[in-house]
Design a protein around this motif. Sequence first.
Motif, PDB file in Angstrom:
ATOM      1  N   GLN A 126       0.819  -1.212   0.000  1.00 34.66           N
ATOM      2  CA  GLN A 126       0.000   0.000   0.000  1.00 34.66           C
ATOM      3  C   GLN A 126       0.855   1.264   0.000  1.00 34.66           C
ATOM      4  O   GLN A 126       0.394   2.327  -0.427  1.00 34.66           O
ATOM      5  N   GLU A 127       2.078   1.140   0.460  1.00 34.96           N
ATOM      6  CA  GLU A 127       2.995   2.280   0.475  1.00 34.96           C
ATOM      7  C   GLU A 127       3.698   2.470  -0.861  1.00 34.96           C
ATOM      8  O   GLU A 127       4.543   3.353  -0.997  1.00 34.96           O
ATOM      9  N   GLY A 128       3.371   1.619  -1.858  1.00 32.66           N
ATOM     10  CA  GLY A 128       3.878   1.840  -3.206  1.00 32.66           C
ATOM     11  C   GLY A 128       4.816   0.783  -3.742  1.00 32.66           C
ATOM     12  O   GLY A 128       5.354   0.947  -4.848  1.00 32.66           O
ATOM     13  N   ALA A 129       5.034  -0.310  -3.011  1.00 29.44           N
ATOM     14  CA  ALA A 129       5.934  -1.360  -3.488  1.00 29.44           C
ATOM     15  C   ALA A 129       5.165  -2.377  -4.331  1.00 29.44           C
ATOM     16  O   ALA A 129       3.957  -2.542  -4.187  1.00 29.44           O
ATOM     17  N   ALA A 130       5.890  -3.044  -5.210  1.00 28.14           N
ATOM     18  CA  ALA A 130       5.352  -4.206  -5.920  1.00 28.14           C
ATOM     19  C   ALA A 130       5.767  -5.434  -5.115  1.00 28.14           C
ATOM     20  O   ALA A 130       6.955  -5.681  -4.922  1.00 28.14           O
ATOM     21  N   VAL A 131       4.796  -6.201  -4.623  1.00 28.68           N
ATOM     22  CA  VAL A 131       5.065  -7.338  -3.745  1.00 28.68           C
ATOM     23  C   VAL A 131       4.553  -8.607  -4.424  1.00 28.68           C
ATOM     24  O   VAL A 131       3.345  -8.783  -4.599  1.00 28.68           O
ATOM     25  N   LEU A 132       5.484  -9.478  -4.820  1.00 28.27           N
ATOM     26  CA  LEU A 132       5.141 -10.740  -5.467  1.00 28.27           C
ATOM     27  C   LEU A 132       5.338 -11.862  -4.458  1.00 28.27           C
ATOM     28  O   LEU A 132       6.446 -12.071  -3.961  1.00 28.27           O
ATOM     29  N   VAL A 133       4.269 -12.590  -4.164  1.00 28.64           N
ATOM     30  CA  VAL A 133       4.291 -13.587  -3.100  1.00 28.64           C
ATOM     31  C   VAL A 133       3.907 -14.957  -3.658  1.00 28.64           C
ATOM     32  O   VAL A 133       2.789 -15.127  -4.161  1.00 28.64           O
ATOM     33  N   VAL A 134       4.826 -15.916  -3.581  1.00 25.14           N
ATOM     34  CA  VAL A 134       4.482 -17.295  -3.916  1.00 25.14           C
ATOM     35  C   VAL A 134       3.695 -17.871  -2.753  1.00 25.14           C
ATOM     36  O   VAL A 134       4.156 -17.868  -1.609  1.00 25.14           O
ATOM     37  N   THR A 135       2.504 -18.352  -3.040  1.00 28.06           N
ATOM     38  CA  THR A 135       1.630 -18.805  -1.964  1.00 28.06           C
ATOM     39  C   THR A 135       0.657 -19.840  -2.516  1.00 28.06           C
ATOM     40  O   THR A 135       0.823 -20.331  -3.642  1.00 28.06           O
ATOM     41  N   HIS A 136      -0.361 -20.176  -1.753  1.00 26.15           N
ATOM     42  CA  HIS A 136      -1.378 -21.112  -2.219  1.00 26.15           C
ATOM     43  C   HIS A 136      -2.703 -20.370  -2.387  1.00 26.15           C
ATOM     44  O   HIS A 136      -2.861 -19.224  -1.956  1.00 26.15           O
ATOM     45  N   GLU A 137      -3.649 -21.022  -3.005  1.00 24.66           N
ATOM     46  CA  GLU A 137      -4.873 -20.362  -3.438  1.00 24.66           C
ATOM     47  C   GLU A 137      -5.653 -19.742  -2.286  1.00 24.66           C
ATOM     48  O   GLU A 137      -6.116 -18.598  -2.380  1.00 24.66           O
ATOM     49  N   GLU A 138      -5.787 -20.465  -1.187  1.00 28.47           N
ATOM     50  CA  GLU A 138      -6.569 -19.960  -0.056  1.00 28.47           C
ATOM     51  C   GLU A 138      -5.954 -18.682   0.506  1.00 28.47           C
ATOM     52  O   GLU A 138      -6.667 -17.724   0.806  1.00 28.47           O
ATOM     53  N   GLU A 139      -4.634 -18.673   0.640  1.00 23.82           N
ATOM     54  CA  GLU A 139      -3.966 -17.497   1.195  1.00 23.82           C
ATOM     55  C   GLU A 139      -4.043 -16.326   0.229  1.00 23.82           C
ATOM     56  O   GLU A 139      -4.257 -15.181   0.628  1.00 23.82           O
ATOM     57  N   ALA A 140      -3.876 -16.592  -1.070  1.00 22.92           N
ATOM     58  CA  ALA A 140      -3.947 -15.524  -2.067  1.00 22.92           C
ATOM     59  C   ALA A 140      -5.305 -14.849  -2.049  1.00 22.92           C
ATOM     60  O   ALA A 140      -5.411 -13.628  -2.207  1.00 22.92           O
ATOM     61  N   ALA A 141      -6.349 -15.647  -1.835  1.00 19.85           N
ATOM     62  CA  ALA A 141      -7.696 -15.080  -1.799  1.00 19.85           C
ATOM     63  C   ALA A 141      -7.871 -14.105  -0.644  1.00 19.85           C
ATOM     64  O   ALA A 141      -8.711 -13.201  -0.704  1.00 19.85           O
ATOM     65  N   ARG A 142      -7.067 -14.270   0.399  1.00 23.12           N
ATOM     66  CA  ARG A 142      -7.183 -13.414   1.581  1.00 23.12           C
ATOM     67  C   ARG A 142      -6.476 -12.079   1.418  1.00 23.12           C
ATOM     68  O   ARG A 142      -6.897 -11.079   2.007  1.00 23.12           O
ATOM     69  N   PHE A 143      -5.392 -12.038   0.648  1.00 25.05           N
ATOM     70  CA  PHE A 143      -4.578 -10.816   0.684  1.00 25.05           C
ATOM     71  C   PHE A 143      -4.236 -10.221  -0.676  1.00 25.05           C
ATOM     72  O   PHE A 143      -3.877  -9.047  -0.759  1.00 25.05           O
ATOM     73  N   ALA A 144      -4.302 -10.986  -1.755  1.00 24.14           N
ATOM     74  CA  ALA A 144      -3.737 -10.508  -3.016  1.00 24.14           C
ATOM     75  C   ALA A 144      -4.688  -9.552  -3.752  1.00 24.14           C
ATOM     76  O   ALA A 144      -5.905  -9.744  -3.782  1.00 24.14           O
ATOM     77  N   ASP A 145      -4.108  -8.501  -4.332  1.00 29.19           N
ATOM     78  CA  ASP A 145      -4.861  -7.611  -5.212  1.00 29.19           C
ATOM     79  C   ASP A 145      -5.053  -8.270  -6.580  1.00 29.19           C
ATOM     80  O   ASP A 145      -6.064  -8.071  -7.246  1.00 29.19           O
ATOM     81  N   ARG A 146      -4.035  -9.026  -6.980  1.00 25.08           N
ATOM     82  CA  ARG A 146      -4.062  -9.747  -8.252  1.00 25.08           C
ATOM     83  C   ARG A 146      -3.435 -11.117  -8.039  1.00 25.08           C
ATOM     84  O   ARG A 146      -2.644 -11.312  -7.122  1.00 25.08           O
ATOM     85  N   VAL A 147      -3.795 -12.055  -8.920  1.00 22.71           N
ATOM     86  CA  VAL A 147      -3.239 -13.396  -8.825  1.00 22.71           C
ATOM     87  C   VAL A 147      -2.685 -13.815 -10.187  1.00 22.71           C
ATOM     88  O   VAL A 147      -3.345 -13.638 -11.214  1.00 22.71           O
ATOM     89  N   LEU A 148      -1.472 -14.316 -10.182  1.00 17.61           N
ATOM     90  CA  LEU A 148      -0.827 -14.854 -11.370  1.00 17.61           C
ATOM     91  C   LEU A 148      -0.690 -16.357 -11.189  1.00 17.61           C
ATOM     92  O   LEU A 148      -0.088 -16.813 -10.222  1.00 17.61           O
ATOM     93  N   THR A 149      -1.265 -17.134 -12.105  1.00 14.73           N
ATOM     94  CA  THR A 149      -1.194 -18.588 -12.021  1.00 14.73           C
ATOM     95  C   THR A 149      -0.315 -19.121 -13.144  1.00 14.73           C
ATOM     96  O   THR A 149      -0.541 -18.801 -14.313  1.00 14.73           O
ATOM     97  N   MET A 150       0.689 -19.932 -12.774  1.00 15.57           N
ATOM     98  CA  MET A 150       1.566 -20.560 -13.753  1.00 15.57           C
ATOM     99  C   MET A 150       1.154 -22.018 -13.877  1.00 15.57           C
ATOM    100  O   MET A 150       0.991 -22.714 -12.876  1.00 15.57           O
ATOM    101  N   ASN A 151       1.021 -22.483 -15.118  1.00 15.00           N
ATOM    102  CA  ASN A 151       0.528 -23.824 -15.375  1.00 15.00           C
ATOM    103  C   ASN A 151       1.548 -24.611 -16.207  1.00 15.00           C
ATOM    104  O   ASN A 151       2.082 -24.079 -17.182  1.00 15.00           O
ATOM    105  N   ALA A 152       1.795 -25.857 -15.818  1.00 16.73           N
ATOM    106  CA  ALA A 152       2.696 -26.759 -16.582  1.00 16.73           C
ATOM    107  C   ALA A 152       4.055 -26.127 -16.760  1.00 16.73           C
ATOM    108  O   ALA A 152       4.631 -26.172 -17.828  1.00 16.73           O
TER     109      ALA A 152
END
Length: 210
Positions: A184-210
């Motif tokens: 919120q203070e202006g940083a880009a924060v990329l967090v490797v996590t799991h779906e449940e946690e991402a739903a709680r905090f992420a503004d956007r979600v990037l999913t990598m497949n295969a």
Amino acid sequence: MYVSIDHVTKDFRGKPAALDDVTIDLPTGMIGLLGSNGAGKTTLMRILCGIVQPTRGTVRVDGRDLADRRVRQAVRKALGYLPQHVDPYPNLTPLEFLDYVGILKGVDRRAARRRQARELVERVGLADAQDRRIGGFSGGMRRRVGIAQALMGDPELIIVDEPTAGLDEESTAAVLELLRKTAQEGAAVLVVTHEEEAARFADRVLTMNA
């Protein structure tokens, strides 16, 4: 800080492509990075950190090509990185270790480094252990030291791999809130996590497949 990934591919000799023609923009805010083991998450993070170079494609940070050595050096000073496995120097206390990281990140004023180190130690819940040697810490406590070092120097780009691994529910909530506030203070924060946690905090979600 705005990161633009343009048709990035990474090949390793004798293995399938780790990344295959990835194109995406990563603006400021909290971005959850999801994907199964082997999907290329770690390779992408290492490319963004300037640790490895893509086989093809470009990565630009605020419009500057990360292939340029001078750009990589500048980005590393503005980068906070927490890999999946981190092992802070066991003979140092959290305050000593963060002071050392601050020096590496170019925080020249000793008083400023120490003030920030104390603030971060408190924010990750290690104030009571700030003068103890890290070698005696549990895995969860070491993880919190790793989170603190990633935030040292007020980075504009923060890349963290499963930051809440080994933490209890209360500590997990505190760490995610700390990362969210940084975003919120202006940083880009990329967090490797799991779906449940991402739903709680992420503004956007990037999913990598295969």
